[in-house]
Design a protein around this motif. Structure first.
Motif, PDB file in Angstrom:
ATOM      1  N   ALA A 323       0.843  -1.199   0.000  1.00  0.00           N
ATOM      2  CA  ALA A 323       0.000   0.000   0.000  1.00  0.00           C
ATOM      3  C   ALA A 323       0.876   1.245   0.000  1.00  0.00           C
ATOM      4  O   ALA A 323       0.508   2.291  -0.543  1.00  0.00           O
ATOM      5  CB  ALA A 323      -0.930  -0.005   1.208  1.00  0.00           C
ATOM      6  N   ASN A 325       2.023   3.716   2.097  1.00  0.00           N
ATOM      7  CA  ASN A 325       1.756   5.044   2.641  1.00  0.00           C
ATOM      8  C   ASN A 325       2.108   5.027   4.127  1.00  0.00           C
ATOM      9  O   ASN A 325       2.393   3.971   4.698  1.00  0.00           O
ATOM     10  CB  ASN A 325       0.308   5.487   2.391  1.00  0.00           C
ATOM     11  N   GLN A 407      -6.993   3.339   1.725  1.00  0.00           N
ATOM     12  CA  GLN A 407      -6.733   4.575   0.993  1.00  0.00           C
ATOM     13  C   GLN A 407      -6.260   4.301  -0.435  1.00  0.00           C
ATOM     14  O   GLN A 407      -6.409   5.152  -1.309  1.00  0.00           O
ATOM     15  CB  GLN A 407      -5.675   5.402   1.729  1.00  0.00           C
ATOM     16  N   VAL A 408      -5.707   3.115  -0.651  1.00  0.00           N
ATOM     17  CA  VAL A 408      -5.121   2.793  -1.959  1.00  0.00           C
ATOM     18  C   VAL A 408      -6.006   1.836  -2.752  1.00  0.00           C
ATOM     19  O   VAL A 408      -6.299   2.072  -3.931  1.00  0.00           O
ATOM     20  CB  VAL A 408      -3.711   2.184  -1.768  1.00  0.00           C
ATOM     21  N   GLN A 409      -6.390   0.732  -2.106  1.00  0.00           N
ATOM     22  CA  GLN A 409      -7.190  -0.296  -2.766  1.00  0.00           C
ATOM     23  C   GLN A 409      -8.302  -0.728  -1.812  1.00  0.00           C
ATOM     24  O   GLN A 409      -8.128  -1.660  -1.017  1.00  0.00           O
ATOM     25  CB  GLN A 409      -6.322  -1.518  -3.131  1.00  0.00           C
TER      26      GLN A 409
END
Length: 492
Positions: A323, A325, A407-409
């Protein structure tokens, strides 16, 4: 130089343990303990000498000596907040494994403690080496002794399990070595300098198809060690057949070298390739979470059940890393530490039960709560940690990973959250079959934990509770290194 002092004290202690072990098994045990204490003194000194132990500066200590001039190879050791945390975890679990081995290992003790301390030294080297050739040397120093620990002191199927472990890890190590050499040659082509230094290699332009292939060489090697689907099948066999101290080192420390490799090498060295590959890697992470949890509650062998839970928890770590982050990486670091403590506790308990009951089969247990109240209570705590109960370190790690992944996937976070639903099933399975219900037919009376065993498990339990309520003990130290890795992983 404290980092070198930690490694030398462990290596030297291993050699001395082998020598004195020929005359006295007890002397080899005590000498191993002294070696760990000396290494711990160097570690404490490393903290005290660091300009800022909370890592507001990136590199706390750095040492560099020329080793093989012709190939630009150096003895390059460095530590930041991330490696400081992992070296501390290594030494802590070294004590736990040593206490578990105190009475379990009673033959060829000198040779055992040689391999035990060499494994610890190799892991410390992996967490501190920033010359890639030196990193590979320590990688091998870490793996070969573990193979011997399983093969010589393991249980009934130890030779098969040790051979499978060796084949998987050595094949992936050779793949990593080939990718490492390819990266060095690519850097030489671009700069005219032949160097294995991580600090030089992060400046290499690895965009394009070649960068993707080189990244995959590193990724597969670290995925095998993590492990994740589809290169995970060595782990249940290795855990089931390893002696208790071997299982503690394997689950608590060695698996974390795969996660560390993904953090330190894959993203900073190959930012473009890692970003392109991230959705696929996260998909494998989701599969690992669900597959490991599903297979865990299909097991009757206690050690095999715990091994499959490790595959599930390592899936969360893979998700958090890809991810990429701040939330997911901070959660990953906490998950690494939390899983190290909880899995070591569960494997230690499995070893204690096997010593008392002479079985790992949950169907041959039952009714142990009344006989073993101390051991039962600690088993409940470690099982609660494994299922992600709030107030314990694993919950903090998994929750932050899921927030970062969402937040990403969002699809990956949603599916992997099912793993936190499946986890209580296998945790309750351990408690129901092993500690509640009617005792198995013919089960004999057994003794509860003694002082040595209480100390061994109490250290791990205290760590889980402290980090569950005060996670900033980890986050404050790892914040700056995580931000620096994020900067490099985005092509900085």
């Amino acid at each position: 130089m404290q980092l070198l002092g930690i490694i030398i004290s462990l290596l030297g202690g291993g050699v001395l343990s082998l020598i004195v072990g020929r005359q006295s098994a007890s002397a080899s045990r005590w000498l191993s303990l002294v070696s760990l204490l000396v290494a711990s003194m160097f570690y404490i000194s490393l903290w005290l000498d660091s300009e800022d132990p909370l890592a507001t500066s990136i590199w706390l200590q750095h040492a560099n000596w020329l080793w093989i001039e012709r190939f630009g190879i150096h003895v390059l050791l460095a530590t930041d907040g991330l490696s400081l945390i992992l070296i501390g975890l290594t030494l802590l679990l070294g004590y736990v494994a040593l206490l578990s081995a105190w009475h379990e290992i009673n033959h060829r003790c000198g040779l055992f403690y040689l391999n035990f301390l060499f494994t610890l030294a190799g892991v410390v080297g992996v967490f501190s080496a920033l010359d890639l050739f030196l990193f590979f040397v320590f990688w091998e120093v870490m793996l070969v002794p573990m193979f011997l620990i399983i093969a010589i002191w393991g249980h009934e199927g130890r030779r098969y399990a040790a051979t499978k472990f060796f084949i998987y890890t050595q094949a992936s190590s050779l793949l990593m070595l080939a990718a490492m050499v390819g990266l060095v040659l690519l850097n030489q082509q671009q700069t005219g300098i032949f160097s294995f230094s991580w600090f030089r290699l992060i400046q290499t332009d690895t965009s394009g198809a070649l960068g993707m292939w080189l990244m995959l060489g590193f990724y597969v090697a670290f995925l095998v060690k993590l492990p994740g689907l589809p290169v995970h099948s060595w782990l249940p066999d290795a855990h089931t057949q390893a002696p208790t101290p071997g299982s503690i080192l394997l689950a608590g420390i060695l698996l974390k070298t795969g996660a560390y490799g993904l953090l330190r090498f894959v993203w900073p060295l190959f930012p473009d390739a890692a970003l392109t590959f991230a959705p696929f890697a996260m998909g494998l992470g989701v599969l690992s979470v669900l597959y490991g949890a599903k297979l865990a509650f299909a097991q009757d062998d206690l050690k095999r059940l715990i091994a499959y839970t490790s595959i599930s928890h390592m899936g969360f770590i893979s998700l958090g890393i890809f991810a990429w982050n701040h939330l997911s990486l901070q959660g990953t670091v906490m998950q690494i530490v939390g899983h190290g403590l909880s899995s070591a506790g569960l494997f230690a308990i499995a070893g204690l039960l096997q010593q008392r009951l002479h079985t790992r089969d949950l169907n041959q247990m039952g009714g142990l709560w009344g006989q073993l109240p101390k051991l039962s209570a600690l088993t409940m705590l470690f099982a609660a940690a494994a299922l992600g109960l709030p107030g314990l370190a694993n919950f903090i790690g998994e929750f932050m990973v899921l927030l970062g992944v969402f937040q990403v996937q969002p699809w990956a976070a949603s599916l992997s959250a099912l793993g936190m639903i499946l986890a209580p099933v296998y945790a309750l399975l351990i408690l129901q079959k092993g500690f509640f219900g009617a005792p198995a037919q013919g089960q004999r009376e057994v003794l509860d934990l003694n002082l040595r065993e209480l100390v061994m498990l109490g250290i791990l339990a205290l760590g889980l509770i402290l980090l569950g309520f005060w996670p900033n003990l980890i986050f404050n130290i790892s914040a700056a290194p995580v931000d620096y890795l994020l900067y490099l992983g985005k092509g900085g």
